[in-house]
Design a protein around this motif. Structure first.
Motif, PDB file in Angstrom:
ATOM      1  N   LEU A 202       6.785  30.685  35.572  1.00  0.00           N
ATOM      2  CA  LEU A 202       6.021  31.138  36.731  1.00  0.00           C
ATOM      3  C   LEU A 202       4.555  31.351  36.392  1.00  0.00           C
ATOM      4  N   SER A 203       4.286  31.824  35.178  1.00  0.00           N
ATOM      5  CA  SER A 203       2.895  32.055  34.773  1.00  0.00           C
ATOM      6  C   SER A 203       2.102  30.766  34.678  1.00  0.00           C
ATOM      7  N   LEU A 204       2.781  29.648  34.456  1.00  0.00           N
ATOM      8  CA  LEU A 204       2.093  28.361  34.361  1.00  0.00           C
ATOM      9  C   LEU A 204       1.486  27.940  35.687  1.00  0.00           C
ATOM     10  N   VAL A 205       2.054  28.465  36.786  1.00  0.00           N
ATOM     11  CA  VAL A 205       1.503  28.149  38.112  1.00  0.00           C
ATOM     12  C   VAL A 205       0.777  29.358  38.706  1.00  0.00           C
ATOM     13  N   GLY A 206       0.420  30.313  37.841  1.00  0.00           N
ATOM     14  CA  GLY A 206      -0.383  31.444  38.273  1.00  0.00           C
ATOM     15  C   GLY A 206       0.362  32.560  38.957  1.00  0.00           C
ATOM     16  N   ILE A 207       1.664  32.651  38.775  1.00  0.00           N
ATOM     17  CA  ILE A 207       2.471  33.703  39.407  1.00  0.00           C
ATOM     18  C   ILE A 207       2.864  34.726  38.351  1.00  0.00           C
ATOM     19  N   ASP A 208       2.630  35.988  38.644  1.00  0.00           N
ATOM     20  CA  ASP A 208       3.034  37.068  37.752  1.00  0.00           C
ATOM     21  C   ASP A 208       4.510  37.372  38.001  1.00  0.00           C
ATOM     22  N   GLY A 209       5.341  37.016  37.058  1.00  0.00           N
ATOM     23  CA  GLY A 209       6.780  37.153  37.232  1.00  0.00           C
ATOM     24  C   GLY A 209       7.232  38.589  37.417  1.00  0.00           C
ATOM     25  N   PRO A 210       8.224  38.834  38.255  1.00  0.00           N
ATOM     26  CA  PRO A 210       8.713  40.204  38.494  1.00  0.00           C
ATOM     27  C   PRO A 210       9.633  40.676  37.380  1.00  0.00           C
ATOM     28  N   ASN A 211      10.036  41.922  37.496  1.00  0.00           N
ATOM     29  CA  ASN A 211      11.016  42.492  36.573  1.00  0.00           C
ATOM     30  C   ASN A 211      12.402  42.202  37.143  1.00  0.00           C
ATOM     31  N   TRP A 212      12.972  41.088  36.749  1.00  0.00           N
ATOM     32  CA  TRP A 212      14.207  40.595  37.363  1.00  0.00           C
ATOM     33  C   TRP A 212      15.354  41.586  37.241  1.00  0.00           C
ATOM     34  N   LEU A 213      15.489  42.216  36.098  1.00  0.00           N
ATOM     35  CA  LEU A 213      16.621  43.109  35.868  1.00  0.00           C
ATOM     36  C   LEU A 213      16.293  44.567  36.141  1.00  0.00           C
ATOM     37  N   GLY A 214      15.028  44.864  36.434  1.00  0.00           N
ATOM     38  CA  GLY A 214      14.631  46.241  36.687  1.00  0.00           C
ATOM     39  C   GLY A 214      14.333  46.531  38.140  1.00  0.00           C
ATOM     40  N   ASP A 215      14.346  45.521  38.985  1.00  0.00           N
ATOM     41  CA  ASP A 215      14.090  45.689  40.418  1.00  0.00           C
ATOM     42  C   ASP A 215      15.428  45.714  41.156  1.00  0.00           C
ATOM     43  N   PRO A 216      15.720  46.782  41.907  1.00  0.00           N
ATOM     44  CA  PRO A 216      17.020  46.858  42.605  1.00  0.00           C
ATOM     45  C   PRO A 216      17.260  45.698  43.567  1.00  0.00           C
ATOM     46  N   GLY A 217      16.204  45.140  44.138  1.00  0.00           N
ATOM     47  CA  GLY A 217      16.382  44.038  45.071  1.00  0.00           C
ATOM     48  C   GLY A 217      16.606  42.706  44.400  1.00  0.00           C
ATOM     49  N   LEU A 218      16.187  42.579  43.133  1.00  0.00           N
ATOM     50  CA  LEU A 218      16.292  41.307  42.423  1.00  0.00           C
ATOM     51  C   LEU A 218      17.437  41.268  41.414  1.00  0.00           C
ATOM     52  N   ALA A 219      17.898  42.427  40.980  1.00  0.00           N
ATOM     53  CA  ALA A 219      18.898  42.466  39.910  1.00  0.00           C
ATOM     54  C   ALA A 219      20.198  41.772  40.326  1.00  0.00           C
ATOM     55  N   ILE A 220      20.646  42.027  41.548  1.00  0.00           N
ATOM     56  CA  ILE A 220      21.912  41.413  41.975  1.00  0.00           C
ATOM     57  C   ILE A 220      21.742  39.904  42.171  1.00  0.00           C
ATOM     58  N   ILE A 221      20.519  39.465  42.554  1.00  0.00           N
ATOM     59  CA  ILE A 221      20.259  38.025  42.657  1.00  0.00           C
ATOM     60  C   ILE A 221      20.280  37.391  41.281  1.00  0.00           C
ATOM     61  N   ALA A 222      19.728  38.103  40.285  1.00  0.00           N
ATOM     62  CA  ALA A 222      19.748  37.604  38.914  1.00  0.00           C
ATOM     63  C   ALA A 222      21.178  37.446  38.404  1.00  0.00           C
ATOM     64  N   ILE A 223      22.035  38.404  38.723  1.00  0.00           N
ATOM     65  CA  ILE A 223      23.435  38.321  38.308  1.00  0.00           C
ATOM     66  C   ILE A 223      24.144  37.198  39.051  1.00  0.00           C
ATOM     67  N   LEU A 224      23.807  37.017  40.321  1.00  0.00           N
ATOM     68  CA  LEU A 224      24.401  35.935  41.103  1.00  0.00           C
ATOM     69  C   LEU A 224      24.072  34.574  40.486  1.00  0.00           C
ATOM     70  N   ILE A 225      22.810  34.365  40.111  1.00  0.00           N
ATOM     71  CA  ILE A 225      22.405  33.092  39.514  1.00  0.00           C
ATOM     72  C   ILE A 225      23.102  32.881  38.183  1.00  0.00           C
ATOM     73  N   ALA A 226      23.177  33.934  37.373  1.00  0.00           N
ATOM     74  CA  ALA A 226      23.854  33.818  36.082  1.00  0.00           C
ATOM     75  C   ALA A 226      25.339  33.522  36.254  1.00  0.00           C
ATOM     76  N   SER A 227      25.941  34.075  37.291  1.00  0.00           N
ATOM     77  CA  SER A 227      27.363  33.825  37.555  1.00  0.00           C
ATOM     78  C   SER A 227      27.584  32.399  38.034  1.00  0.00           C
ATOM     79  N   LEU A 228      26.679  31.898  38.880  1.00  0.00           N
ATOM     80  CA  LEU A 228      26.829  30.541  39.401  1.00  0.00           C
ATOM     81  C   LEU A 228      26.620  29.487  38.326  1.00  0.00           C
ATOM     82  N   TRP A 229      25.996  29.865  37.226  1.00  0.00           N
ATOM     83  CA  TRP A 229      25.746  28.912  36.142  1.00  0.00           C
ATOM     84  C   TRP A 229      27.057  28.396  35.553  1.00  0.00           C
ATOM     85  N   GLY A 230      28.128  29.153  35.704  1.00  0.00           N
ATOM     86  CA  GLY A 230      29.417  28.731  35.161  1.00  0.00           C
ATOM     87  C   GLY A 230      30.325  28.079  36.181  1.00  0.00           C
ATOM     88  N   PHE A 231      29.751  27.290  37.091  1.00  0.00           N
ATOM     89  CA  PHE A 231      30.551  26.672  38.153  1.00  0.00           C
ATOM     90  C   PHE A 231      31.270  25.410  37.683  1.00  0.00           C
TER      91      PHE A 231
END
Length: 316
Positions: free
Chosen positions: A151-180
């Motif tokens: 994200l920093s390569l395109v000028g975006i300051d990346g969020p705290n994926w595992l420390g934000d209550p709104g993003l943490a469950i999305i992060a777990i969802l993506i990690a879970s879908l990786w094993g499809f």
């Protein structure tokens, strides 16, 4: 008659005296014993535990349905964790099946390097949970994570994926879908089992591709879709390892799944009876959902040799 002939006749009589099905049971006896001692036995034992105040150390006291009453009426954490799990399942199940079907469809029509891509997509599903979490913790890290670096390569300051209550469950969802990969492989097998003659006849008749997908592929793939639907529901409700090691239920309890609630009661608070009651509540919820899906599947799942009459009844 010689002694050898007499021995042969006696052996044949002994064999004929044995039940015909005995050899079959002897062959499957390892599985039967394993099921009795490692599945059914612990299952019934946990049911017994759920009616007790069962500390790890100390006296066990029979409390009847108290554990269930407390969980359902006096424990808000039970409902919070269940609601988080239901939300996760509502997103995970359709995405898991949809992604698996899309990749299976692409691999089914692939002519170059199809074996390599099948292996590549399936490999994550056989990686151990700890290794999977280690990989995704590196990806999600706010300081040195691969995702925030991209994200920093395109000028975006990346969020705290595992420390934000709104993003943490999305992060777990993506990690879970990786094993499809396992679901993908099942659907790919179903696609390869569909007779090519059906598509050839449809093409000759001028039926477009989208109609072939709707009226040939999906109905023929119905039993496979039903199986993956139910197994995806079970996997969603059993979500534990990724959330436990990535977020430990946080932040602010946003990833505190129902399986983690049971785990904490058993191994953090050492209340094995209460944890067993929670396990049986999960079992009943998953069973009810599975039966509901099975009942609903009568409208869209067809089996080979099945004839469906006007009234909707199925006949073989």
């Amino acid at each position: 008659m010689t002694h050898k002939d007499a021995t042969t006749v006696a052996a044949k009589k002994r064999r004929s005296a044995l039940p015909d099905h005995l050899p079959a049971y002897l062959f499957i006896s390892p599985w039967i014993l394993g099921f009795l001692f490692f599945t059914l036995g612990p299952l019934l034992f946990s049911l017994t535990m759920s009616f007790y105040d069962w500390p790890v150390v100390g006296a066990r006291t029979f409390v009847g349905l108290k554990n269930y009453r407390t969980m359902l009426f006096d424990d808000p954490q039970f409902w919070d964790s269940l609601w988080i799990t239901v939300k996760f399942a509502a997103i995970y199940v359709p995405f898991n099946i949809g992604m698996s079907f899309l990749i299976a469809l692409l691999l089914h029509h692939a002519t170059v390097w199809s074996g390599f891509f099948r292996t590549a997509f399936y490999l994550p599903s056989v990686i151990s949970g700890v290794a999977l979490v280690t990989i995704w913790s590196w990806i999600y890290s706010r300081q040195y994570g691969l995702l925030n670096f991209m994200l920093s390569l395109v000028g975006i300051d990346g969020p705290n994926w595992l420390g934000d209550p709104g993003l943490a469950i999305i992060a777990i969802l993506i990690a879970s879908l990786w094993g499809f990969g396992g679901t993908m492989l099942i659907l790919l097998t179903g696609l390869k089992a569909i007779p090519k003659e059906l598509y050839e006849a449809a093409t000759v008749s001028g039926i477009p591709g989208w109609a072939q997908m709707l009226f040939i592929t999906l109905p023929m793939l119905g039993p496979m879709l039903l199986f993956t639907f139910i197994t995806s529901i079970i996997a969603a409700f059993q979500q534990l390892t990724i959330a436990l090691l990535l977020t430990k239920g946080g932040p602010l309890g946003s990833t505190y799944f129902f399986a983690m609630y049971i785990y904490d009661n058993a191994f953090k608070y050492f209340d094995m009876g209460y944890a067993a009651a929670g396990s049986w509540v999960m079992f009943l919820i998953v069973l009810a959902l599975s039966l509901l899906v099975m009942r609903w599947s009568a409208a869209w799942v067809y089996y080979e040799g099945e004839v469906r009459e006007k009234g909707g009844e199925n006949h073989a």
